[in-house]
Design an enzyme around this catalytic site. Structure first.
Site, short mmCIF file in Angstrom:
data_model
loop_
_atom_site.label_atom_id
_atom_site.label_comp_id
_atom_site.label_asym_id
_atom_site.label_seq_id
_atom_site.Cartn_x
_atom_site.Cartn_y
_atom_site.Cartn_z
N ASP B 19 -15.41 8.35 -19.33
CA ASP B 19 -16.18 8.82 -20.48
C ASP B 19 -16.05 7.80 -21.62
O ASP B 19 -16.98 7.61 -22.40
CB ASP B 19 -15.70 10.21 -20.94
CG ASP B 19 -16.85 11.08 -21.41
OD1 ASP B 19 -16.71 12.32 -21.40
OD2 ASP B 19 -17.89 10.52 -21.83
N HIS B 22 -18.69 4.99 -22.34
CA HIS B 22 -19.83 5.18 -23.25
C HIS B 22 -19.55 4.55 -24.61
O HIS B 22 -20.41 3.95 -25.24
CB HIS B 22 -20.13 6.67 -23.49
CG HIS B 22 -20.71 7.37 -22.31
ND1 HIS B 22 -21.94 7.06 -21.79
CD2 HIS B 22 -20.22 8.40 -21.58
CE1 HIS B 22 -22.19 7.86 -20.77
NE2 HIS B 22 -21.17 8.69 -20.61
N HIS B 152 -13.50 20.14 -20.04
CA HIS B 152 -13.67 18.77 -20.55
C HIS B 152 -14.26 18.90 -21.94
O HIS B 152 -15.42 19.26 -22.09
CB HIS B 152 -14.61 18.04 -19.59
CG HIS B 152 -15.06 16.70 -20.02
ND1 HIS B 152 -14.58 15.53 -19.44
CD2 HIS B 152 -15.99 16.31 -20.93
CE1 HIS B 152 -15.19 14.50 -19.99
NE2 HIS B 152 -16.04 14.93 -20.89
N HIS B 154 -15.29 17.83 -25.96
CA HIS B 154 -15.68 16.76 -26.87
C HIS B 154 -15.43 17.20 -28.30
O HIS B 154 -15.26 18.39 -28.58
CB HIS B 154 -17.15 16.38 -26.65
CG HIS B 154 -17.33 15.41 -25.53
ND1 HIS B 154 -17.47 14.06 -25.72
CD2 HIS B 154 -17.35 15.60 -24.19
CE1 HIS B 154 -17.59 13.45 -24.55
NE2 HIS B 154 -17.52 14.36 -23.60
N TYR B 243 -26.97 15.83 -25.98
CA TYR B 243 -26.08 15.14 -25.07
C TYR B 243 -25.35 14.00 -25.78
O TYR B 243 -25.97 13.11 -26.35
CB TYR B 243 -26.95 14.61 -23.92
CG TYR B 243 -26.22 14.10 -22.72
CD1 TYR B 243 -26.52 12.84 -22.21
CD2 TYR B 243 -25.28 14.88 -22.05
CE1 TYR B 243 -25.89 12.37 -21.08
CE2 TYR B 243 -24.65 14.41 -20.92
CZ TYR B 243 -24.95 13.15 -20.44
OH TYR B 243 -24.33 12.68 -19.32
#
Lengths: 124, 292
Positions: B19, B22, B152, B154, B243
């Protein structure tokens, strides 16, 4: 894209959008080009091809002029052209958002017509 | 097939090198990978995920090309690790079975298949606290002892770590994190924060919280070109249901077409764009440019 389209290498990415709200099918084609590529010629060629496809898929349109991006290190010094397409189905049986299904059927029907024409011309 | 026996109360899976890709525009180097893996090994990390940010096979114009072929990175990680094992993530539609085979040959031993929740079923992507607890409990009840449920998180709305704590309370046993929050948008639940928080709560992770802090500060921070933060653009992503991986793409389009990135992101949210539609970010920028 490689075998039929003629690219050295190709990659396709599948997107599955939710159906609600419906979205008319969009396709974007990114193509790596030389930093000295003839951009006017590329643009003209794209327009030509779009016109050719529109003969049997009237809902196939360009959403913007081909976009050129300058070479970057991330692309090994190559430039890029991006082509933004929309495929709106005829809506004969499937909703217009199913452009991906429509274009396959339209292409198949077109091939059929061309084959039939070729046969008739051969026997004439 | 039974679920694996856990070493402690919760298993942390680190995704700094997937991840996190990104956040570095997929330009991770072999040295960075080796250094990160070594630091993780010392801290007791069991599983380290290494792949392009969009999963194996993600290297493309649409998502961004890998600076170094991800298979070499996976291989380097495998070589460097003494105890830790390497995981990869494929997204159906992006990565293929061939990519998985190559990843396996390169040394990967775990696969975590990712898909958009809009592809599995229609459900909102973003949730917070009470919604989160309800979802965790429902999943845990449904799955039973057939498998472990994972979370998971964010940080776009500052809730990644909080939700991770709630997840564990609800029976979730796999929790993802990234060192220095390295990840899409405002980044992931920072692994080093998870280590500290679970340690304070008396939840056994099998990890050395102090060494995780060292890993973040001394290994990852120095190679960051950009430390993920909760700035306007990232918060808008959480707020507008966008997203996270769209962030850098929106910023690039903003610069090219002279449109504010957060405006582009809000438009993405309105239209319900999903991962894979990074091309539409350019289209929005173009359209906005044409109207001004």
């Amino acid at each position: 894209m490689a075998e039929v389209g003629g690219a050295t290498r190709g990659k396709a990415i599948i997107i599955l959008n939710p159906v609600e709200p419906p979205m008319i099918m969009r396709d974007t084609v990114f193509c790596m080009i030389g930093d000295d590529a003839d951009r006017a010629a590329i643009t003209a060629s794209v327009h030509e091809m779009v016109a050719a496809v529109q003969e049997y898929v009237p809902g196939y349109t360009l959403r913007a002029e081909p976009q050129f991006d300058e070479p970057t290190e991330a692309w090994d010094g190559h430039a890029r052209v991006a082509v933004f397409l929309e495929v709106k189905g005829n809506g004969d049986y499937l909703p217009p958002f199913a452009g991906n299904l429509d274009i396959m059927t339209a292409a198949a029907a077109r091939i059929g017509e061309l084959m039939a024409r070729a046969k008739l011309e051969a026997s004439a | 097939m039974t679920r694996p026996v856990l070493r402690g109360d919760v298993r942390i899976i680190d995704t700094t090198l997937r991840d996190g890709s990104h956040a570095v525009a997929h330009r991770s180097t072999e040295t960075q990978v080796r250094d990160t893996v070594r630091a993780h090994d010392a801290a007791g990390m069991e599983w380290i995920e290494v792949s392009h940010g969009d999963g194996v096979g993600g290297s493309s114009f649409n998502y961004g090309f890998s600076g170094t072929d991800e298979m070499s990175l996976i291989n380097a990680a495998r070589e460097e690790a003494r105890r830790a094992k390497i995981a990869v993530l494929p997204v159906p539609g992006i990565g293929t079975v061939d990519d998985l085979k190559r990843a396996h040959d390169a040394g990967a031993e775990m696969v975590r298949v990712a898909t958009h929740c809009t592809e599995a079923d229609v459900s909102p992507q973003h949730f917070a606290v009470d919604d989160a607890r309800a979802r965790f409990e429902a999943l845990v009840a449904e799955v039973g002892d057939e498998a472990w449920v994972g979370y998971h998180g964010h940080q776009n709305m500052g809730l990644g770590v909080a939700n991770s704590v709630i997840a564990h309370e609800a029976g979730v046993r796999y929790i993802d994190g990234s060192l220095c929050a390295l990840g899409a948008g405002a980044g992931n639940s920072p692994t080093e924060v998870l280590g500290a928080v679970f340690d304070r709560l008396g939840v056994a992770t099998g990890l050395d919280a102090g060494l995780l802090l060292d890993a973040a500060e001394e290994v990852v921070r120095p190679y960051l070109s950009r430390w993920p933060k909760m700035d306007r653009n990232a918060i808008v992503q959480g707020w507008a249901g966008v997203y996270s991986s769209f962030l850098l793409h929106a910023e690039r389009a903003a610069e090219r077409y002279k449109v504010p990135a957060h405006a582009i992101l809000r438009r993405c949210g309105e239209r319900g764009y999903v991962g894979g539609q990074e091309d539409m970010i350019i289209a929005i920028g173009l359209a906005e440019e044409q109207t001004t």
